[in-house]
Write a protein that holds these residues in place. Structure first.
Motif, PDB file in Angstrom:
ATOM      1  N   ALA A 127      33.036  35.616  39.303  1.00 13.75           N
ATOM      2  CA  ALA A 127      33.642  36.101  40.552  1.00 13.75           C
ATOM      3  C   ALA A 127      32.682  35.953  41.721  1.00 13.75           C
ATOM      4  CB  ALA A 127      34.037  37.568  40.392  1.00 13.75           C
ATOM      5  N   GLU A 140      42.890  33.509  42.522  1.00 15.89           N
ATOM      6  CA  GLU A 140      42.140  32.296  42.238  1.00 15.89           C
ATOM      7  C   GLU A 140      42.140  31.313  43.414  1.00 15.89           C
ATOM      8  OE1 GLU A 140      44.222  33.798  40.180  1.00 15.89           O
ATOM      9  OE2 GLU A 140      43.284  33.934  38.208  1.00 15.89           O
ATOM     10  N   ARG A 177      36.645  32.665  35.633  1.00 13.35           N
ATOM     11  CA  ARG A 177      35.840  33.455  36.577  1.00 13.35           C
ATOM     12  C   ARG A 177      35.819  34.907  36.116  1.00 13.35           C
ATOM     13  NH1 ARG A 177      38.656  30.577  41.724  1.00 13.35           N
ATOM     14  NH2 ARG A 177      37.516  28.590  41.580  1.00 13.35           N
ATOM     15  N   PHE A 179      34.778  38.824  36.064  1.00 12.72           N
ATOM     16  CA  PHE A 179      34.389  39.905  36.969  1.00 12.72           C
ATOM     17  C   PHE A 179      33.162  40.587  36.344  1.00 12.72           C
ATOM     18  CE2 PHE A 179      36.993  39.642  40.723  1.00 12.72           C
ATOM     19  CZ  PHE A 179      37.663  38.480  40.389  1.00 12.72           C
ATOM     20  N   ASP A 233      35.175  45.450  39.334  1.00  7.61           N
ATOM     21  CA  ASP A 233      36.168  45.316  38.259  1.00  7.61           C
ATOM     22  C   ASP A 233      35.406  45.141  36.946  1.00  7.61           C
ATOM     23  OD1 ASP A 233      38.123  44.492  36.469  1.00  7.61           O
ATOM     24  OD2 ASP A 233      39.145  43.215  37.938  1.00  7.61           O
ATOM     25  N   ASN A 261      40.948  33.867  36.667  1.00  4.83           N
ATOM     26  CA  ASN A 261      40.170  35.105  36.728  1.00  4.83           C
ATOM     27  C   ASN A 261      40.284  35.847  35.407  1.00  4.83           C
ATOM     28  OD1 ASN A 261      39.574  34.872  39.478  1.00  4.83           O
ATOM     29  ND2 ASN A 261      41.280  36.175  40.133  1.00  4.83           N
ATOM     30  N   GLY A 263      39.640  39.591  34.614  1.00  4.21           N
ATOM     31  CA  GLY A 263      39.299  40.930  35.098  1.00  4.21           C
ATOM     32  C   GLY A 263      40.413  41.873  34.686  1.00  4.21           C
ATOM     33  N   TRP A 301      37.616  43.230  43.139  1.00  2.92           N
ATOM     34  CA  TRP A 301      38.349  43.278  41.874  1.00  2.92           C
ATOM     35  C   TRP A 301      39.369  42.155  41.808  1.00  2.92           C
ATOM     36  CZ3 TRP A 301      39.057  47.471  45.282  1.00  2.92           C
ATOM     37  CH2 TRP A 301      40.348  47.714  45.726  1.00  2.92           C
ATOM     38  N   ALA A 302      39.759  41.859  40.590  1.00  3.88           N
ATOM     39  CA  ALA A 302      40.566  40.669  40.326  1.00  3.88           C
ATOM     40  C   ALA A 302      42.045  40.931  40.511  1.00  3.88           C
ATOM     41  CB  ALA A 302      40.338  40.203  38.888  1.00  3.88           C
ATOM     42  N   PRO A 304      44.659  39.824  38.260  1.00  5.61           N
ATOM     43  CA  PRO A 304      44.615  39.231  36.914  1.00  5.61           C
ATOM     44  C   PRO A 304      45.936  38.584  36.480  1.00  5.61           C
ATOM     45  CG  PRO A 304      44.976  41.598  36.739  1.00  5.61           C
ATOM     46  CD  PRO A 304      45.015  41.258  38.218  1.00  5.61           C
TER      47      PRO A 304
END
Ligand code: NAD
Ligand code: WQD
Length: 338
Positions: A127, A140, A177, A179, A233, A261, A263, A301-302, A304
């Motif tokens: 991230a 993303e 990616r 977190f 995250d 991602n 997370g 934070w992601a 997701p």
């Protein structure tokens, strides 16, 4: 898809958990690690957790001969590429080491895979490639602007993989990616074992709780967040590595370039983490508020949902479970693998 997976950096924190998850899912695992930031004991422990231990090769991913020998000796179907250096602050002081280790290793690996006819790769991105995001949660397709040599080395490899995929569209390339991975295997046998002063929050908190360190330094309480401390995250390392197993299965069915991602989608502050760890461990975690750490961002934070859609994967373990598992590892191994 079953078969034999090459795991670079497989003795490291995330790599060792990935080995356990892969073996659990029925894969054979060959690890290549130079142990520059890990211990062979981690792989012995994976062997205690799993029925079949991983095959271990000590060597450097930048060593083409070493890779060629591995691809010759084993029928590798895919590579999980974890090996690299990961300390943001250190990368500012040692940029050449970071570019050499993280970028050159990936170039050498891709060339060796091509020669061996292995066309499936999952790369550990971060991230950190998003830099300071314009908003959260982070999708993303957000702009990428890493702020350290470490982060730029990750973005460079992401770009190299994209160019490589254009030239070789039959390949399956997955850029994951992550977190903030935390926690440990529920057995308490493997976990995060930072060398020296921990850079990251969770291992520091765990060392305070176990009495290895006196107090936590909280880097700033004047961010624009609910309690003023940084929000991240945190994702249980077991959720993270299970995400790798499903990503591997997905890309082997679905050639292409995938960027995903990993997370939870939840933001947790530093003080939330302290409270959760105190609760899980039954220990107090004294802390002192100090000034902000240069380069830190307020919140990250992601989003997701892409992982959910593509992989049918979501992180399922709670913050309490992350803390309980980290605590079990920390208590059983107060000085890590040493
Ligand atoms: P780690 O340092 O515990 O594991 C990396 C492993 O790679 C170590 O065992 C190290 O000895 C090995 N290694 C390093 N350079 C090597 C080389 N040239 N040849 C062979 N082995 C080499 O780190 P980790 O936390 O397990 O991270 C794994 C990957 O995930 C890294 O690429 C990291 O950048 C990425 N990542 C980590 C985090 C995190 O917070 N832990 C977050 C996002 C991304
Ligand atoms: C989390 C929060 C700190 C330590 C880093 C990398 C990132 C990725 C994950 C690899 C922040 C605060 C921390 C301490 C504190 N790694 N903190 N006292 O910075 O989100 O991410 O690891 O790709 O690239 O940058 O994680 O655990 O260091 O910090 O108050 O002693 O805890 O300020 O708000 P970070 P972290």
């Amino acid at each position: 898809m079953m078969g034999t997976v090459l795991v670079t950096g497989g003795a490291g924190y995330i790599g060792s958990h990935a080995c356990a998850a892969l073996i659990e899912a029925g894969y054979q695992v060959v690890v290549l690690d130079n142990f520059c930031n890990s211990s062979p004991v981690a792989l012995k422990r994976v062997g205690e957790i799993c029925v079949t231990p991983p095959i271990c090769v000590q060597g450097d991913v930048r060593d083409r001969d070493c890779l060629d020998k591995i691809f010759h000796a084993h029928t590798i179907t895919a590579v999980l590429h974890f090996a690299g250096l990961k300390a943001v602050g250190e990368s500012v002081d040692l940029p050449l080491e970071y570019y050499d280790n993280n970028v050159v290793s990936s170039l050498v690996l891709l060339a060796a895979m091509q020669q061996a006819g292995v066309t499936n790769i999952v790369f550990s991105s971060s991230a950190t490639v998003y830099g300071d995001p314009p908003s959260v949660p982070i999708r993303e397709d957000f702009a990428l602007s890493p702020t350290s040599p470490y982060g730029r080395s990750k973005l460079m490899v992401e770009d190299i993989l994209a160019d490589w995929h254009v030239a070789n569209p039959n390949w399956s390339v997955c850029r994951l990616r992550y977190f903030n991975p935390v926690g440990a295997h529920p057995s308490g046998l493997i976990g995060e074992d930072p060398q020296g002063f921990p850079n990251n929050l969770m291992p520091f908190v765990a060392q305070v709780a176990v009495g290895e360190r006196e107090k936590l330094f909280v880097f700033g309480d004047d961010y624009a967040t609910a309690d003023g401390t940084g929000v991240r995250d945190y994702i249980h390392v077991m959720d993270l590595v299970e995400g790798h197993v499903v990503a591997l299965e997905y890309i082997c069915r679905q050639p292409g370039l995938h960027t995903i991602n990993l997370g939870t989608g939840n933001g947790v502050s530093v003080l939330d983490m302290v409270k959760a760890f105190e609760h899980a461990s039954g220990q107090s975690v004294p802390y002192e508020i100090v000034k902000r750490r240069p380069g830190d961002i307020a919140a990250c934070w992601a989003d997701p949902r892409l992982a959910e859609t593509l992989l049918q994967w979501t992180a399922s373990r709670s913050l309490a479970q992350m803390c309980e598992d980290a605590w079990r590892w920390q208590q059983g191994n107060p000085r890590g693998y040493a």
